[in-house]
Design a protein around this motif. Structure first.
Motif, PDB file in Angstrom:
ATOM      1  N   PHE A 209     -10.766  -2.715  -3.653  1.00 48.89           N
ATOM      2  CA  PHE A 209     -10.893  -1.365  -3.117  1.00 48.89           C
ATOM      3  C   PHE A 209     -10.669  -0.407  -4.285  1.00 48.89           C
ATOM      4  CE2 PHE A 209      -8.047   1.784  -0.563  1.00 48.89           C
ATOM      5  CZ  PHE A 209      -9.020   2.758  -0.608  1.00 48.89           C
TER       6      PHE A 209
ATOM      7  N   THR B  33       0.866  -1.179   0.000  1.00 46.66           N
ATOM      8  CA  THR B  33       0.000   0.000   0.000  1.00 46.66           C
ATOM      9  C   THR B  33       0.903   1.228   0.000  1.00 46.66           C
ATOM     10  OG1 THR B  33      -0.015   0.160   2.419  1.00 46.66           O
ATOM     11  CG2 THR B  33      -1.751  -1.192   1.422  1.00 46.66           C
TER      12      THR B  33
ATOM     13  N   PHE C 102      -5.595  -6.519  -4.843  1.00 44.98           N
ATOM     14  CA  PHE C 102      -5.558  -5.236  -4.128  1.00 44.98           C
ATOM     15  C   PHE C 102      -4.360  -4.377  -4.501  1.00 44.98           C
ATOM     16  CE2 PHE C 102      -7.423  -8.690  -1.731  1.00 44.98           C
ATOM     17  CZ  PHE C 102      -8.742  -8.277  -1.765  1.00 44.98           C
ATOM     18  N   GLU C 103      -3.620  -4.833  -5.509  1.00 47.90           N
ATOM     19  CA  GLU C 103      -2.463  -4.045  -5.950  1.00 47.90           C
ATOM     20  C   GLU C 103      -2.743  -3.584  -7.363  1.00 47.90           C
ATOM     21  OE1 GLU C 103       1.000  -6.492  -5.124  1.00 47.90           O
ATOM     22  OE2 GLU C 103       0.802  -6.106  -2.970  1.00 47.90           O
TER      23      GLU C 103
ATOM     24  N   GLU D 118      -3.252   3.955   3.732  1.00 47.35           N
ATOM     25  CA  GLU D 118      -3.933   3.180   2.691  1.00 47.35           C
ATOM     26  C   GLU D 118      -4.247   1.772   3.190  1.00 47.35           C
ATOM     27  OE1 GLU D 118      -2.481   3.399  -1.487  1.00 47.35           O
ATOM     28  OE2 GLU D 118      -3.022   1.274  -1.533  1.00 47.35           O
TER      29      GLU D 118
ATOM     30  N   TYR E  16     -12.549  -0.265   3.251  1.00 48.53           N
ATOM     31  CA  TYR E  16     -13.283  -0.397   1.983  1.00 48.53           C
ATOM     32  C   TYR E  16     -13.234  -1.808   1.392  1.00 48.53           C
ATOM     33  CZ  TYR E  16     -13.837   4.634   2.011  1.00 48.53           C
ATOM     34  OH  TYR E  16     -14.183   5.906   2.361  1.00 48.53           O
ATOM     35  N   GLY E  17     -12.159  -2.548   1.677  1.00 51.03           N
ATOM     36  CA  GLY E  17     -12.011  -3.871   1.080  1.00 51.03           C
ATOM     37  C   GLY E  17     -12.602  -4.982   1.934  1.00 51.03           C
TER      38      GLY E  17
ATOM     39  N   ASN F 194      -7.423   2.084   5.142  1.00 47.07           N
ATOM     40  CA  ASN F 194      -8.526   2.298   4.198  1.00 47.07           C
ATOM     41  C   ASN F 194      -8.874   1.031   3.441  1.00 47.07           C
ATOM     42  OD1 ASN F 194      -9.657   5.256   3.645  1.00 47.07           O
ATOM     43  ND2 ASN F 194      -7.585   5.419   4.466  1.00 47.07           N
ATOM     44  N   LEU F 195      -7.856   0.223   3.160  1.00 43.52           N
ATOM     45  CA  LEU F 195      -8.088  -1.050   2.470  1.00 43.52           C
ATOM     46  C   LEU F 195      -8.912  -1.999   3.351  1.00 43.52           C
ATOM     47  CD1 LEU F 195      -7.590  -3.044   0.139  1.00 43.52           C
ATOM     48  CD2 LEU F 195      -5.291  -3.432   1.044  1.00 43.52           C
TER      49      LEU F 195
END
Ligand code: PMP
Length: 409
Positions: free
Chosen positions: A250, A92, A274-275, A97, A104-105, A100-101
């Motif tokens: 996300f 991240t 997620f990347e 982040e 939101y994720g 936040n991941l």
């Protein structure tokens, strides 16, 4: 701190020789904001740009292969440093982040209206605002565990009560303002007992002690590279295979997809989902070099060195008339952050006067406004120490601080 050769450690950091425009030698006491970088980190990053700069995972040419391998080697090094599997580490931009991941994720897909998230009054805004936003979006309830205003520690009785019926606990390992280390092992144990998931914000913990993901048993750890000798712009979320399987994307776009058609898209499995977009290749390489650099020491020795300096600074500062310390730097678990205020010199003025002596300290709310409210102050000054700081630097700082206090109050 006898185990560390501070003189040779300092030689690894070219910036520590910096002379400021006013002719004063830099004394860097703002390590909780970001640490300095050793030459090997700077070299690893320029070596990438000078010799094998390329995008990763995109093409079959030599440079692209080298860049991709370096990115994945760094992932192995870093995840290994933190006792996690490489496939359970998601790059991240930093702790912000990473949190936040999780919001939101993971939380967005797994929590419902009325579910409870427990956080604390001493969180950094990065571990508050994402939960407030989720609350607006999904109607989850956010409970704040207070701190005890005399000991500056979390009110664990209040935590136990807040835990009732909660689904997720998000707590900072160590306060960036107070330097207080929370009883995270106990918090994780209590949370797991009631089937609650746990996120630990390790932004301030990782530079001070060995963080072992498997041992800790938390569901999510958020980490920033730049406070532990690595570059800015990178960090990670460490999580389990189980949690990754529960997460949804996300950010979406390139790299994270399997197929894209005009009818829709499918996504990669595991951490790759997620990347998104071009990875932070140079930054990952720099962070890999940073953990390699750190690996030559025991984190315990780093902690005892930093703690010794912070405890000494805190004790001596408290003796200066007008100075009040927020936190407990003498506690052996405390990190290197010492927050303080003078009773009549404004914090901004105090910081400027310290800067005139070459001393870099942070001033403000430290992205922890709820904590400032709990402490009943708008801001604090914060001196924060790390591996390369010395007792001599603190001696000079104390002398300069005494002079300021005598002269300007
Ligand atoms: N949490 C804590 C406790 C922090 O100290 C910081 C950095 N000040 C963050 C989160 C955010 O980290 P970053 O800005 O590197 O994303």
């Amino acid at each position: 701190g006898q185990m560390l050769d501070i003189k040779s450690i300092r030689a690894d950091f070219p910036i520590l020789d910096r002379v400021l425009p006013n002719g004063k030698k830099l004394v860097y006491f703002d390590n909780a904001a970001t640490s300095q970088k050793p030459q090997c980190v700077i070299d690893a990053m320029s070596n990438f740009y000078e010799n094998y700069n390329s995008n990763a995972h995109r093409a079959n040419h030599t440079l692209a292969d080298e860049a991709s391998s370096a990115l994945e080697n760094a992932r192995s090094q870093i995840s290994n440093f933190f006792g996690a599997k490489p496939e359970n580490m998601i790059y991240t931009s930093g702790a912000t982040e990473a949190i936040n991941l999780v919001s939101y994720g993971w939380a967005k897909n797994n929590l419902q209206y009325g579910d409870v998230i427990v956080i604390t009054e001493m969180e950094h805004h990065a571990d508050i605002v994402p939960w407030q936003e989720l609350s607006k979006e999904k109607g989850v309830e956010v409970r704040y565990v207070p701190i005890n205003n005399e000991t500056f520690t979390l009110d664990m009785e209040a935590f136990e009560i807040a835990l009732e019926g909660a689904s997720l606990v998000c707590v900072t390992h160590t306060s960036n303002v107070l330097g207080i280390r929370n009883p995270i092992e106990k918090i994780i144990e209590m949370s797991k007992e009631v089937g609650c998931k746990v996120l630990i914000d390790c932004a301030q913990g990782a530079p001070h002690e060995k963080i072992d993901f498997e041992n800790l048993g938390a569901d999510f750890l958020a980490i920033s590279a730049h406070k532990m000798a690595g570059p800015t712009g990178i960090g990670c979320l460490l999580t389990s295979t189980e949690r990754i399987q529960e997460m949804g994307p996300f950010m979406t776009g390139g790299s994270m997809i399997k197929t894209v058609t005009t009818n829709g898209s499918t996504f990669k499995d595991g951490h790759a989902m997620f990347e998104t977009g071009t990875p932070r290749i140079a930054e990952a390489i720099g962070w890999g070099a940073a953990v390699e650099w750190l690996d030559q020491f025991e984190m315990e020795d780093i902690h005892s060195h930093v703690h010794e300096i912070a405890a000494f600074a805190g004790n001596e500062m408290e003796k200066i008339p007008g100075i009040k310390i927020f936190g407990n730097p003498s506690n052996k678990d405390s990190s290197g952050a010492v927050s303080f205020l003078h009773d009549s010199i404004q914090s901004q003025d105090l910081a400027l006067l310290l800067d005139q002596g070459g001393y870099a300290v942070r001033t403000g709310h430290h992205c922890a406004q709820p904590l400032m409210d709990a402490l009943g102050v708008p801001s604090t000054n914060r001196a924060s120490f790390w591996i390369y700081n010395t007792k001599e630097e603190v001696d000079g700082f104390l002398e300069h601080l005494k002079y300021i206090c005598e002269r300007f109050s």
